[in-house]
Scaffold this motif. Structure first.
Motif, short mmCIF file in Angstrom:
data_model
loop_
_atom_site.label_atom_id
_atom_site.label_comp_id
_atom_site.label_asym_id
_atom_site.label_seq_id
_atom_site.Cartn_x
_atom_site.Cartn_y
_atom_site.Cartn_z
N PHE A 1 -40.51 -8.50 -22.60
CA PHE A 1 -40.91 -9.57 -22.35
C PHE A 1 -41.39 -9.54 -20.74
N SER A 2 -40.56 -9.29 -19.83
CA SER A 2 -40.94 -9.32 -18.54
C SER A 2 -41.73 -8.17 -18.03
N LEU A 3 -41.65 -6.96 -18.72
CA LEU A 3 -42.50 -6.05 -18.11
C LEU A 3 -44.27 -6.26 -18.39
N PRO A 4 -44.35 -6.81 -19.77
CA PRO A 4 -45.69 -7.13 -20.23
C PRO A 4 -46.52 -8.43 -19.13
N ARG A 5 -45.33 -9.30 -18.86
CA ARG A 5 -45.83 -10.22 -18.05
C ARG A 5 -46.37 -9.82 -16.51
N LEU A 6 -45.47 -8.73 -15.89
CA LEU A 6 -45.54 -8.12 -14.95
C LEU A 6 -47.09 -7.36 -14.97
N HIS A 7 -47.24 -6.64 -15.93
CA HIS A 7 -48.65 -5.80 -16.27
C HIS A 7 -49.70 -7.03 -16.40
#
Length: 350
Positions: A216-222
């Motif tokens: 969840f966090s990495l797609p939000r960062l991207h």
């Protein structure tokens, strides 16, 4: 060696009553004054046979009085499949928004006469996890997190064991399974665009250090990076554990980071970091704008009120109907639906 004879006294008979025999459908039929077939029709909610309401009531009252419940295994044999929907326990920390979604889903499946069972498969992944789930012979499996927990081979194992539907909930689809795609990059894009539109150019993005949240966090960062691509804004990744000490350490070096905004992954991390920043004398939003995600009620009670990304998850009823549709028609092609919507709720913190 001398021997001593010891007389062992007789143990008195237990005064507790003998265990009662397990009540059967025949017992219910006798008490209700109906046939065993009628008991089966009533307790299994069979719609093909018309039974009067007084008779139904009499059967239910007799079953309740005797403490009788239908045998799930026998029922499965008659139907050709179970009514159990297995849901592996999430391997990531579940927040209030997701917990409410799971609760609504279980209620919706219950109304369709399914029993939801959570399976704690800690340490099991992929095909190994799928084999553990298959041992319980569920009619359907709902896999949170998408392809991180099950792959195409696992889906095949489940279907060969009798599962009529495998549904994944996550950012990716899995071959052979129905997929509810949750594009968390959209969440980050909304947050990044909002901060840019508010004139912020030095944006930090919280990336939780808790295991299991990477999906969840990495797609939000991207998503934030995509929103600010080809602009004069910069993006700084901010690892943060969900505890006060970690937040205090990050806040202590905040001025050195020279950030004027932060997307804090979700509302819970936003509240944690916001309190630590305020303790360091960082003014919100004057010095640093803060935005979270999930639109939790607590965010509206903060001062300043927390800006957030409101996330639309699929309704429990819609997902329950997808499961029921797949169970009734197991040969149908897997369905894929994009189900996550995101909109910014602008409040005082940004």
């Amino acid at each position: 060696m001398p021997y001593v004879m010891v007389q062992i006294p007789k143990t008195p008979a237990s005064s507790s009553p003998a265990p009662r025999s397990v009540p059967t459908s025949a017992d219910v039929a006798r008490l209700a004054g109906v046939s065993r077939a009628t008991v089966s029709y009533v307790l299994n909610n069979t719609s093909a046979v018309r039974i009067s309401e007084p008779t139904r009531r009499r059967v239910h009252e007799a079953a309740k009085e005797l403490g009788y419940v239908p045998h799930a295994a026998a029922r499965s044999l008659r139907a050709g499949h179970s009514r159990m929907v297995l849901m592996p326990a999430p391997t990531f920390p579940v927040g209030p928004l997701y917990s409410q979604f799971l609760s609504d889903l279980q209620m919706a499946l219950g109304r369709l006469d399914y029993t939801v069972v959570q399976h704690g498969s800690v340490g099991l992944h992929g095909d190994e996890a799928a084999r553990a789930w298959a041992e319980l012979r569920p009619v359907a499996v709902l896999v949170p997190g998408g392809s991180g927990l099950v792959g195409p081979k696992g889906v095949t194992v489940l279907k060969r064991s009798g599962a009529r539907a495998v549904v994944t909930l996550g950012p990716d689809s899995v071959e052979g399974a129905h997929a509810l795609l949750m594009d968390h990059e959209t969440v980050g894009h909304c947050a990044g665009s909002h901060l840019f539109d508010r004139g912020r150019r030095r944006v930090g993005v919280v990336v939780p250090e808790e295991d299991g949240l990477e999906a969840f966090s990495l797609p939000r960062l991207h998503g934030v990076r995509r929103a600010l691509h080809a602009t004069d804004a910069t993006v700084t990744e901010l690892p943060l554990a969900y505890d006060e000490g970690s937040a205090a350490r990050l806040a202590a070096r905040w001025r050195a980071l020279d950030l004027d905004a932060v997307f804090a992954y979700n509302d819970e991390y936003a509240m944690l970091l916001m309190r630590a920043l305020q303790d360091q004398g960082v003014r919100i939003p004057e010095d640093t704008a803060v935005i979270g995600a999930d639109d939790l009620m607590l965010g509206r009670l903060l001062r300043p009120r927390l800006s957030t990304v409101h996330i639309e998850l699929p309704s429990g009823r819609d997902l329950a109907e997808l499961v029921d549709r797949a169970v009734r028609n197991p040969g149908a092609a897997p369905e894929t639906h994009k189900v996550l919507g995101a909109t910014v709720v602008h409040r005082d913190s940004s």
